[in-house]
Design a protein around this motif. Structure first.
Motif, PDB file in Angstrom:
ATOM      1  N   PRO A 279       0.816  -1.224   0.000  1.00 47.59           N
ATOM      2  CA  PRO A 279       0.000   0.000   0.000  1.00 47.59           C
ATOM      3  C   PRO A 279       0.843   1.264   0.000  1.00 47.59           C
ATOM      4  O   PRO A 279       2.018   1.255   0.391  1.00 47.59           O
ATOM      5  N   PHE A 280       0.234   2.353  -0.420  1.00 49.22           N
ATOM      6  CA  PHE A 280       0.914   3.643  -0.472  1.00 49.22           C
ATOM      7  C   PHE A 280       1.480   4.039   0.885  1.00 49.22           C
ATOM      8  O   PHE A 280       2.552   4.642   0.982  1.00 49.22           O
ATOM      9  N   ASP A 281       0.738   3.736   1.962  1.00 43.23           N
ATOM     10  CA  ASP A 281       1.156   4.231   3.275  1.00 43.23           C
ATOM     11  C   ASP A 281       2.422   3.571   3.807  1.00 43.23           C
ATOM     12  O   ASP A 281       2.900   3.932   4.884  1.00 43.23           O
ATOM     13  N   GLN A 282       2.987   2.618   3.077  1.00 41.38           N
ATOM     14  CA  GLN A 282       4.285   2.068   3.460  1.00 41.38           C
ATOM     15  C   GLN A 282       5.415   3.027   3.130  1.00 41.38           C
ATOM     16  O   GLN A 282       6.549   2.829   3.564  1.00 41.38           O
ATOM     17  N   GLY A 283       5.124   4.052   2.325  1.00 40.24           N
ATOM     18  CA  GLY A 283       6.133   5.065   2.045  1.00 40.24           C
ATOM     19  C   GLY A 283       7.217   4.583   1.096  1.00 40.24           C
ATOM     20  O   GLY A 283       7.010   3.716   0.251  1.00 40.24           O
ATOM     21  N   GLU A 284       8.408   5.147   1.277  1.00 40.90           N
ATOM     22  CA  GLU A 284       9.503   4.869   0.353  1.00 40.90           C
ATOM     23  C   GLU A 284      10.065   3.456   0.551  1.00 40.90           C
ATOM     24  O   GLU A 284       9.918   2.868   1.627  1.00 40.90           O
ATOM     25  N   HIS A 285      10.684   2.942  -0.501  1.00 40.38           N
ATOM     26  CA  HIS A 285      11.319   1.628  -0.406  1.00 40.38           C
ATOM     27  C   HIS A 285      12.421   1.535  -1.450  1.00 40.38           C
ATOM     28  O   HIS A 285      12.638   2.458  -2.250  1.00 40.38           O
ATOM     29  N   GLU A 286      13.134   0.422  -1.487  1.00 44.11           N
ATOM     30  CA  GLU A 286      14.361   0.300  -2.273  1.00 44.11           C
ATOM     31  C   GLU A 286      14.139   0.157  -3.779  1.00 44.11           C
ATOM     32  O   GLU A 286      15.084   0.305  -4.555  1.00 44.11           O
ATOM     33  N   VAL A 287      12.934  -0.156  -4.225  1.00 45.22           N
ATOM     34  CA  VAL A 287      12.713  -0.418  -5.648  1.00 45.22           C
ATOM     35  C   VAL A 287      11.748   0.607  -6.245  1.00 45.22           C
ATOM     36  O   VAL A 287      11.094   0.321  -7.245  1.00 45.22           O
ATOM     37  N   MET A 288      11.643   1.785  -5.631  1.00 49.64           N
ATOM     38  CA  MET A 288      10.730   2.803  -6.150  1.00 49.64           C
ATOM     39  C   MET A 288      11.107   3.160  -7.589  1.00 49.64           C
ATOM     40  O   MET A 288      12.279   3.350  -7.904  1.00 49.64           O
ATOM     41  N   GLY A 289      10.094   3.246  -8.452  1.00 46.63           N
ATOM     42  CA  GLY A 289      10.324   3.629  -9.836  1.00 46.63           C
ATOM     43  C   GLY A 289      10.668   2.482 -10.759  1.00 46.63           C
ATOM     44  O   GLY A 289      10.789   2.674 -11.969  1.00 46.63           O
ATOM     45  N   GLY A 290      10.814   1.284 -10.229  1.00 47.77           N
ATOM     46  CA  GLY A 290      11.168   0.150 -11.076  1.00 47.77           C
ATOM     47  C   GLY A 290      10.490  -1.121 -10.623  1.00 47.77           C
ATOM     48  O   GLY A 290       9.693  -1.111  -9.680  1.00 47.77           O
ATOM     49  N   SER A 291      10.806  -2.216 -11.294  1.00 46.73           N
ATOM     50  CA  SER A 291      10.245  -3.517 -10.946  1.00 46.73           C
ATOM     51  C   SER A 291      11.383  -4.506 -10.736  1.00 46.73           C
ATOM     52  O   SER A 291      12.498  -4.299 -11.216  1.00 46.73           O
ATOM     53  N   LEU A 292      11.085  -5.591 -10.032  1.00 45.88           N
ATOM     54  CA  LEU A 292      12.107  -6.570  -9.682  1.00 45.88           C
ATOM     55  C   LEU A 292      11.535  -7.973  -9.805  1.00 45.88           C
ATOM     56  O   LEU A 292      10.409  -8.235  -9.352  1.00 45.88           O
TER      57      LEU A 292
ATOM     58  N   ARG B 183      12.045  -8.056   1.792  1.00 48.98           N
ATOM     59  CA  ARG B 183      11.625  -6.896   2.592  1.00 48.98           C
ATOM     60  C   ARG B 183      10.325  -6.316   2.049  1.00 48.98           C
ATOM     61  O   ARG B 183       9.433  -5.923   2.813  1.00 48.98           O
ATOM     62  N   LEU B 184      10.211  -6.228   0.730  1.00 50.31           N
ATOM     63  CA  LEU B 184       8.970  -5.728   0.129  1.00 50.31           C
ATOM     64  C   LEU B 184       7.805  -6.646   0.465  1.00 50.31           C
ATOM     65  O   LEU B 184       6.703  -6.189   0.797  1.00 50.31           O
ATOM     66  N   ARG B 185       8.057  -7.941   0.399  1.00 48.30           N
ATOM     67  CA  ARG B 185       7.013  -8.921   0.692  1.00 48.30           C
ATOM     68  C   ARG B 185       6.563  -8.808   2.153  1.00 48.30           C
ATOM     69  O   ARG B 185       5.376  -8.919   2.463  1.00 48.30           O
ATOM     70  N   ALA B 186       7.517  -8.557   3.052  1.00 44.15           N
ATOM     71  CA  ALA B 186       7.177  -8.418   4.469  1.00 44.15           C
ATOM     72  C   ALA B 186       6.393  -7.133   4.737  1.00 44.15           C
ATOM     73  O   ALA B 186       5.536  -7.089   5.624  1.00 44.15           O
ATOM     74  N   ALA B 187       6.690  -6.074   3.958  1.00 48.40           N
ATOM     75  CA  ALA B 187       6.005  -4.794   4.155  1.00 48.40           C
ATOM     76  C   ALA B 187       4.613  -4.775   3.538  1.00 48.40           C
ATOM     77  O   ALA B 187       3.771  -3.953   3.914  1.00 48.40           O
TER      78      ALA B 187
END
Length: 304
Positions: free
Chosen positions: A189-202, A240-244
């Motif tokens: 969700p948006f409310d998680q804020g910034e993260h390491e893969v902003m702007g791209g996909s992995l 980390r993304l999956r946990a968030a």
């Protein structure tokens, strides 16, 4: 692959006892084009001529099955290699920032995504790419199907790619796919804020031998990562993304809620309406500053 394809066409044509002109008449392809295909010169063959040649020469789908490999030669090396890895992976973990991953796209959603590409030259090429993408989805129903874990940024759900009807169908596809035991869908969700893969996909792929490779992608470029330490770092980023992200059941509730909002018709003002409101707000702000720097005058309590 284009040379192999051409050699197969030439061999089948000879076995059938046909001249290039006769084969051209059967397939509605000019003989000079058949010469180019057999010599692997000029533009690569598109899907429709491949189907026509296959049928006319009684190739039993050999040419149709070879065609995707010819098609891939138009892609950069790193992209072709990623496709090859994907077809053999036993587990696929994806974070998607902007659009639903190809493995879970509906045909109309895929068409809307692919038609904005800058490399398309005509409608036939668009349909080829859509057909190839839909074909890759068949592996999800195969006996050797991979375990698929997808984390979707909330923006993926909110952006009505292809329009609201197409997006409603796409969200329904996500809900249906998530009921499969080998597919897990989560929403970041948006409310998680910034993260390491902003702007791209992995994407992180696990191969049959346990080795992992990763693929990162931006708007116009991708990168295949095979170095073990770098892959391990990207795999940790994915975890980390999956946990968030929201848990799977809560994620499906959010997808369902967004779809219901779309079904009712989101109350989004038109561009002209948004411009009018913005102008009014600017005018009101300007009047406030003229009255005293934008600060509200103090209220006086009445005397008793």
């Amino acid at each position: 692959m284009a040379a192999l394809f051409g050699a197969r066409v030439r061999r089948l044509q000879t076995a059938a006892g046909l001249t290039q002109a006769e084969l051209g008449a059967l397939t509605h392809v000019v003989s000079t084009r058949i010469t180019q295909i057999e010599r692997a010169s000029g533009a690569r063959p598109t899907l429709e001529p491949a189907r026509a040649l296959d049928a006319a020469l009684g190739a039993d789908d050999l040419l149709v099955e070879l065609w995707p490999y010819v098609y891939r030669e138009a892609f950069p090396y790193w992209s072709r290699k990623f496709m090859e890895y994907s077809e053999r992976a036993v587990a696929v973990r994806q974070y998607a920032a902007h659009v639903v991953p190809g493995l879970l796209q509906t045909e109309e959603y895929a068409r809307a995504v692919l038609k904005v590409g800058r490399t398309l030259s005509n409608e036939a090429q668009l349909e080829e790419r859509v057909a190839l993408r839909m074909g890759r989805q068949e592996r999800l129903g195969a006996p050797d199907r991979p375990e698929l874990w997808v984390v979707l940024d909330e923006a993926v759900l909110r952006r009505p790619v292809g329009g609201l009807p197409v997006m409603r169908d796409q969200l329904a596809r996500l809900l249906a796919s998530a009921t499969e035991p080998h597919i897990t869908v989560q929403v970041l969700p948006f409310d998680q804020g910034e993260h390491e893969v902003m702007g791209g996909s992995l994407t992180v792929l696990t191969m049959p031998d346990g080795r992992e490779v990763a693929y990162t992608e931006g708007a116009h470029h991708g990168q295949l990562v095979e170095e073990p330490d770098e892959v391990a770092s990207l795999a940790l980023t994915y975890d980390r993304l999956r946990a968030a992200a929201l848990p799977p059941l809560m994620s499906l509730d959010m997808i369902r809620s967004v779809r219901e909002d779309n079904h009712r018709g989101a109350n989004v003002p038109s561009r002209s309406e948004r411009r009018r409101v913005a102008q009014e707000q600017l005018q009101q702000s300007g009047r406030g500053r003229l009255r005293g720097g934008g600060r509200r005058p103090p209220r006086h309590r009445p005397r008793a």
